[in-house]
Structure formats: C-alpha cells, structure tokens
Design a protein around this motif. Structure first.
Motif, PDB file in Angstrom:
ATOM      1  N   ILE A   1       0.839  -1.209   0.000  1.00 39.62           N
ATOM      2  CA  ILE A   1       0.000   0.000   0.000  1.00 39.62           C
ATOM      3  C   ILE A   1       0.870   1.254   0.000  1.00 39.62           C
ATOM      4  CG2 ILE A   1      -1.624   1.342   1.396  1.00 39.62           C
ATOM      5  CD1 ILE A   1      -2.843  -1.334   2.290  1.00 39.62           C
ATOM      6  N   TRP A   2       1.942   1.238   0.800  1.00 40.91           N
ATOM      7  CA  TRP A   2       2.829   2.405   0.872  1.00 40.91           C
ATOM      8  C   TRP A   2       3.500   2.674  -0.476  1.00 40.91           C
ATOM      9  CZ3 TRP A   2       3.851   6.504   3.721  1.00 40.91           C
ATOM     10  CH2 TRP A   2       5.072   7.156   3.563  1.00 40.91           C
TER      11      TRP A   2
ATOM     12  N   GLU B   1       2.556   1.687  -3.466  1.00 46.85           N
ATOM     13  CA  GLU B   1       1.543   2.072  -4.454  1.00 46.85           C
ATOM     14  C   GLU B   1       1.055   3.502  -4.219  1.00 46.85           C
ATOM     15  OE1 GLU B   1       0.055   0.374  -7.240  1.00 46.85           O
ATOM     16  OE2 GLU B   1       1.999  -0.578  -6.934  1.00 46.85           O
ATOM     17  N   LEU B   2       0.944   3.895  -2.954  1.00 51.22           N
ATOM     18  CA  LEU B   2       0.489   5.255  -2.647  1.00 51.22           C
ATOM     19  C   LEU B   2       1.489   6.290  -3.132  1.00 51.22           C
ATOM     20  CD1 LEU B   2      -1.549   7.129  -1.244  1.00 51.22           C
ATOM     21  CD2 LEU B   2      -0.244   6.822   0.875  1.00 51.22           C
ATOM     22  N   LEU B   3       2.774   6.039  -2.903  1.00 47.00           N
ATOM     23  CA  LEU B   3       3.797   6.969  -3.380  1.00 47.00           C
ATOM     24  C   LEU B   3       3.829   7.017  -4.904  1.00 47.00           C
ATOM     25  CD1 LEU B   3       6.841   6.424  -0.975  1.00 47.00           C
ATOM     26  CD2 LEU B   3       4.977   8.074  -0.818  1.00 47.00           C
ATOM     27  N   ASP B   4       3.611   5.858  -5.530  1.00 45.88           N
ATOM     28  CA  ASP B   4       3.575   5.818  -6.990  1.00 45.88           C
ATOM     29  C   ASP B   4       2.375   6.602  -7.520  1.00 45.88           C
ATOM     30  OD1 ASP B   4       4.527   4.678  -9.602  1.00 45.88           O
ATOM     31  OD2 ASP B   4       2.525   3.785  -9.551  1.00 45.88           O
ATOM     32  N   TYR B   5       1.247   6.473  -6.828  1.00 45.73           N
ATOM     33  CA  TYR B   5       0.032   7.202  -7.239  1.00 45.73           C
ATOM     34  C   TYR B   5       0.223   8.713  -7.095  1.00 45.73           C
ATOM     35  CZ  TYR B   5      -4.777   8.924  -7.114  1.00 45.73           C
ATOM     36  OH  TYR B   5      -5.934   9.626  -7.345  1.00 45.73           O
ATOM     37  N   LEU B   6       0.923   9.111  -6.022  1.00 47.91           N
ATOM     38  CA  LEU B   6       1.173  10.538  -5.786  1.00 47.91           C
ATOM     39  C   LEU B   6       2.368  11.047  -6.582  1.00 47.91           C
ATOM     40  CD1 LEU B   6       0.635  10.636  -1.903  1.00 47.91           C
ATOM     41  CD2 LEU B   6      -0.974  11.348  -3.695  1.00 47.91           C
TER      42      LEU B   6
ATOM     43  N   ASN C   1      11.000   9.136  -1.104  1.00 42.25           N
ATOM     44  CA  ASN C   1      10.486   9.703   0.130  1.00 42.25           C
ATOM     45  C   ASN C   1      11.624   9.859   1.138  1.00 42.25           C
ATOM     46  OD1 ASN C   1       9.044  10.514   2.331  1.00 42.25           O
ATOM     47  ND2 ASN C   1       7.600   8.833   2.312  1.00 42.25           N
TER      48      ASN C   1
ATOM     49  N   GLU D   1      11.274   7.743   4.794  1.00 42.01           N
ATOM     50  CA  GLU D   1      11.153   6.297   4.937  1.00 42.01           C
ATOM     51  C   GLU D   1      12.084   5.729   5.997  1.00 42.01           C
ATOM     52  OE1 GLU D   1      11.556   4.409   1.139  1.00 42.01           O
ATOM     53  OE2 GLU D   1       9.453   4.771   0.605  1.00 42.01           O
TER      54      GLU D   1
ATOM     55  N   ARG E   1      -5.357   0.556 -11.965  1.00 40.90           N
ATOM     56  CA  ARG E   1      -4.252   0.371 -11.020  1.00 40.90           C
ATOM     57  C   ARG E   1      -4.379  -0.923 -10.228  1.00 40.90           C
ATOM     58  NH1 ARG E   1      -0.224   3.301  -8.890  1.00 40.90           N
ATOM     59  NH2 ARG E   1      -0.791   5.031 -10.269  1.00 40.90           N
TER      60      ARG E   1
END
Length: 249
Positions: A70-71, A73-78, A83, A86, A158
């Motif tokens: 989830i982490w 994928e979230l960074l990829d989405y944003l 980061n 991390e 996605r």
C-alpha cells in the motif's frame, strides 16, 4: 566464526537429544533411551500455545507485506519518486526495546483491553515491517515501466495492474518477505513479554521460561519446535520460489 557456529550447532543438537531422551546420566555420551512420548505429551499439553505462536506471525507478516505494498503504491500514485521520511520505518530497530515497550504498555493499559492479542499484533508490526519493507519495496520499485505501460494501454486500472502484473512479477520477493516476517515475529520475545502481559504467550517466551526452570527435557522439545517451524517455512518458500522462477522463465 566456524568455531562459534559449531558450538551453537552442538548446543542445538544436545537440546534436541534432551527432548528425545528418557534418561541421560553423566558420563554417558548419548542418552540411554530415546522416545517420542515426551514430544507427544508436550504437544498435547501446549497445542494452543503452538497454534498461537504460528497465528500471530502469520497475521503480522500478512499485514506487514500488505502495508508495504500500500505504501509503495500510494507513493507511486502521488508520483513521489523518493520519500525522505522512509528512514522512520527503521527507527524501532535502533531504539532499546525495553524503554520503548514500557511506554507503549502504559499507554495500552489505559484502554483496558480484555485481550492483549490485538495490541501485541500491532506492536509487532513495528519490528516486522522494516524487514518486509527492505525486501519487498525495492522489488516493486524495480519493475520495468514497459509492463505497466502495456497494461495501461490495454485498459487495466491500477488494481488490475497490481494484482495481475506487479505481484506475479515480484512473487519470489513477496514470498521471501512473508517468510522473513513470520520468522522475525516468531522469534520476538520482549514485545510478547511486555505487551502480552502474561495473557498472551508464545513458544519463544515459554522456551526461555523452561530454560530458567531447569527442565532440560521440556526445553529440548521447545527448542525442537522453534527450529522446526522456521526450517519448514524456509524450505517451503524456497521450493515455491524455485517453481515460480521456472514458470516466469
């Protein structure tokens, strides 16, 4: 290093022999009689302990790899490539466990839980996620963009790209991360001791209690189960990974 390894291996063998022995007196080099009855008795008396010792690592490892995915994928989405924060994920590994867990235990007591299983799982995540993250996150981020672009051109969203493209490509890393997460959780002692508060205990805690009690036979049996579980898990994951890599090729 070789000498230390041999001494450790010899100690493990002696512990297992104590578990199988009916009686073992000095100066005999091997036990006089070997029997499996002690193992069966220990299993029947501690079956719930063994099951909870497997259940907790299973849940913790699954949650750890899920949160890692989830982490990433979230960074990829944003569209965040790197980061800077991390490193916070790894801070629990550098903080003394006792000082950290005593504070968390005092906080958890305020909620007056009837069972400490859920808080224990939550706290173990702090110690398991870093190991799962360091194995799985780089594998997810190193997937070639060509696969993602082709899937996008075919109308895959996605979620479809994650489950049908990314996860199959990183399946060996995912399974390895899962196995390491379970082994790390299985071996944790201090979090179970403080957060479990005696209401939740595992085989690792019981093994140390047996070591302090002086029961060499029960300690040998507990040691055997502690070795058996990680060994079977690693061999299973290695076998699946080998078949998966052949399939990918």
């Amino acid at each position: 290093n070789i000498i230390l390894f041999l001494l450790s291996f010899l100690g493990i063998i002696c512990s297992i022999l104590w578990g199988f022995s009916e009686n073992w007196y000095f100066p005999n080099f091997f036990p006089n009689d070997l029997s499996i009855n002690s193992f069966l008795n220990f299993y029947y008396q501690n079956v719930s302990l063994i099951l909870i010792s497997i259940f907790i690592p299973l849940v913790v490892s699954l949650l750890s790899i899920s949160l890692t995915i989830i982490w990433v994928e979230l960074l990829d989405y944003l569209k965040i490539k790197k980061n800077q924060f991390e490193w916070i994920i790894f801070t629990p590994l550098f903080i003394p466990q006792i000082s950290f867990l005593i504070g968390i235990q005092s906080f958890i007591i305020l909620f007056n839980y009837n069972s400490f299983l859920i808080p224990l799982i939550f706290v173990q995540l702090f110690y398991v996620i870093p190991y799962c993250f360091i194995i799985l996150a780089p594998a997810l981020r190193e997937i070639k963009l060509d696969y993602i672009k082709v899937a996008s051109s075919l109308g895959k969203n996605r979620i479809d790209r994650l489950f049908k493209i990314k996860i199959p490509l990183v399946l060996p890393s995912l399974l390895t991360s899962f196995a390491i997460g379970m082994i790390v959780s299985f071996a944790l002692y201090v979090p179970v001791y403080f957060i479990g508060a005696g209401r939740v205990t595992t085989l690792t805690v019981e093994a140390l209690n047996l070591a302090l009690s002086g029961s060499k036979q029960d300690l040998g049996i507990a040691t055997f189960f502690q070795i058996l579980f990680p060994t079977l898990l690693l061999f299973t994951i290695a076998f699946i990974n080998r078949k998966t890599i052949k399939w990918q090729i």
